[in-house]
Scaffold this active site. Structure first.
Site, PDB file in Angstrom:
ATOM      1  N   GLU A 156       0.820  -1.210   0.000  1.00  0.00           N
ATOM      2  CA  GLU A 156       0.000   0.000   0.000  1.00  0.00           C
ATOM      3  C   GLU A 156       0.853   1.259   0.000  1.00  0.00           C
ATOM      4  O   GLU A 156       0.414   2.304  -0.491  1.00  0.00           O
ATOM      5  CB  GLU A 156      -0.924  -0.002   1.216  1.00  0.00           C
ATOM      6  CG  GLU A 156      -2.056   1.005   1.109  1.00  0.00           C
ATOM      7  CD  GLU A 156      -3.123   0.813   2.167  1.00  0.00           C
ATOM      8  OE1 GLU A 156      -4.293   0.631   1.788  1.00  0.00           O
ATOM      9  OE2 GLU A 156      -2.782   0.836   3.360  1.00  0.00           O
TER      10      GLU A 156
ATOM     11  N   HIS B 236       8.127 -26.205   0.615  1.00  0.00           N
ATOM     12  CA  HIS B 236       7.442 -27.257  -0.130  1.00  0.00           C
ATOM     13  C   HIS B 236       6.365 -26.689  -1.045  1.00  0.00           C
ATOM     14  O   HIS B 236       5.475 -27.419  -1.491  1.00  0.00           O
ATOM     15  CB  HIS B 236       6.834 -28.259   0.854  1.00  0.00           C
ATOM     16  CG  HIS B 236       7.836 -28.850   1.782  1.00  0.00           C
ATOM     17  ND1 HIS B 236       8.608 -29.937   1.450  1.00  0.00           N
ATOM     18  CD2 HIS B 236       8.239 -28.473   3.023  1.00  0.00           C
ATOM     19  CE1 HIS B 236       9.414 -30.233   2.447  1.00  0.00           C
ATOM     20  NE2 HIS B 236       9.217 -29.357   3.410  1.00  0.00           N
TER      21      HIS B 236
ATOM     22  N   LYS C 129     -13.445   3.334  -2.340  1.00  0.00           N
ATOM     23  CA  LYS C 129     -14.418   3.827  -1.362  1.00  0.00           C
ATOM     24  C   LYS C 129     -15.424   4.765  -2.019  1.00  0.00           C
ATOM     25  O   LYS C 129     -16.624   4.730  -1.709  1.00  0.00           O
ATOM     26  CB  LYS C 129     -13.695   4.558  -0.231  1.00  0.00           C
ATOM     27  CG  LYS C 129     -12.808   3.662   0.634  1.00  0.00           C
ATOM     28  CD  LYS C 129     -12.104   4.482   1.691  1.00  0.00           C
ATOM     29  CE  LYS C 129     -11.175   3.626   2.543  1.00  0.00           C
ATOM     30  NZ  LYS C 129     -10.452   4.434   3.562  1.00  0.00           N
TER      31      LYS C 129
END
Length: 422
Positions: free
Chosen positions: A270, A296, A412
């Site tokens: 961010e 793995h 937003k």
């Protein structure tokens, strides 16, 4: 404490001019200018007095001794840092037996599940939002207020808000006579864990918050006063090789780092994914792994996939103060694994880290290391501030606004517009 290897040691010799003294001096001056400009207040947090925190702890001592739960209502920078530090230190005997929960999602299934056994009588609800206008946080806050009737006069002490000074949430708290603590508006959420946002819950849990700040102050002193150049060199390497190595992998050895890894991903992603001063898209992509588990899975891609990654190994010299040993047992058909018998799990994890690091270096991947002596308040504070400072340094070189998040704000805005058309 915190020890750093030479930055990308297997690549230092390839770019000697990059780390010339003149380059480092000029870069250091740019960091000084940013710190002194007060663009971000996090630089000063290691040296803050935190009088409001200690006053709240004194005034509410009896109540805080009675609680069994702390519920933090907040998202992103309001929760990730606190969660990370508590996870790293929860093995300490000083940690009180208080459950720390985070309500940070708008998934109705999880909300019901998280609230199923909560009783307000033994719970402190902490609402954390810089403005109080974050939709997720405010919506969850309203739900909590209604569910537990927390605005009744005899229940208000179960509620605390932490927000920017003079924010809408601050003003509401004053009007409703709710306990509140404010932070400076120039301290962004993802850089706020060393403010009251992180320190107050951690103090209630029993951690030595002064030691956390002392660890952070040590890193600040090394950088600004001793002029140690590890962070400068690392930031220079990353930004000058931005197109060659756009992916930065943090390989943390120990499951206790899972929440720290999440904090790192938010801080790095961010902060650094931005348009620069020339309106060019810039950024470095964070990947967070846990050793030895991800040996793995993702390791295969690092070893034989595209050569576009740097890797930082994060480990602890003494992960556990009480050694845990692999029994000296030989199982028929599995004798090839007996070479680790009677070894401590701490030693096994350490050698797995070293072996993986050497194998990656052999593939000509840029590698550096961060090693903590132990997991304690001081070392964790140092680790937090190291990454915050490194992020700022990279942002300065990328010529971006490290502390804003315009891409998030756009989402937003669109959400609000959608609700107006319902």
């Amino acid at each position: 404490m915190l020890h750093l290897s030479n930055t990308y040691q297997n690549f230092l010799h390839t770019q000697p001019s990059l780390f010339a003294k003149d380059n480092l001096d000029l870069f250091f001056q740019k960091v000084l200018i940013e710190r002194n400009s007060q663009l971000s207040g996090y630089y000063d947090l290691p040296f803050a007095k935190n009088d409001a925190i200690f006053a709240y702890l004194r005034e509410q001592e009896s109540f805080l001794d009675s609680i069994n739960n702390i519920i933090i209502i907040g998202i992103g920078g309001s929760s990730l840092g606190t969660k990370a530090i508590d996870s790293l230190l929860s093995h300490q005997t000083s940690r009180k037996k208080i459950k720390l929960r985070f309500i940070e999602h708008t998934d109705p299934i999880m909300i019901r599940k998280d609230m199923r056994r909560i009783k307000y009588e033994d719970t402190l609800f902490i609402v954390i939002s810089k403005s109080g206008l974050t939709i997720e946080t405010t919506s969850l806050f309203k739900y909590i207020l209604a569910r537990f009737s927390l605005l009744k006069s005899d229940r208000k002490h179960h509620l605390l808000t932490i927000t920017d000074e003079n924010s809408p949430l601050h003003k509401w708290s004053i009007k409703e006579n709710i306990n509140h603590i404010t932070i400076a508006p120039n301290i962004g959420g993802r850089f706020s864990v060393l403010s009251a946002i992180g320190l107050l819950p951690l103090a209630i849990l029993g951690y030595d918050i002064q030691a956390i700040l002392e660890g952070a102050a040590t890193i600040s002193h090394r950088f600004f006063h001793e002029r140690r150049d590890n962070i400068l060199k690392k930031a220079l390497f990353l930004t000058k090789n931005e197109n060659t190595y756009p992916i930065n992998v943090l390989f943390s050895y120990g499951s206790v780092f899972a929440h720290f890894n999440a904090w790192y991903v938010q801080l790095w992603g961010e902060s650094l994914g931005k348009l620069d001063v020339y309106e060019q898209k810039r950024g470095l992509t964070p990947i967070a792994l846990i050793g030895s588990i991800d040996q793995h899975s993702f390791l295969q891609l690092i070893m034989q996939g595209p050569a576009n990654k740097t890797v930082t190994f994060l480990s602890v010299e003494n992960l556990s103060q009480t050694p845990l040993y692999i029994p000296d047992i030989s199982l028929e058909g599995l004798e090839s694994t007996d070479f680790v018998n009677q070894t401590s799990f701490n030693q096994l994890l350490k050698l797995q880290c070293i072996s993986t690091k050497e194998s990656i270096i052999a593939q000509n991947v840029p590698v550096d290391s961060i090693t903590l002596d132990n997991l304690n308040e001081e070392s964790v504070g140092a680790l937090i501030f190291y990454y915050e400072l490194l992020t700022s340094c990279v942002g300065i070189l990328l010529q971006i606004d490290t502390y804003s998040q315009p891409g998030v704000e756009l989402g937003k805005k669109i959400l609000r517009e959608k609700f107006t058309h319902l």
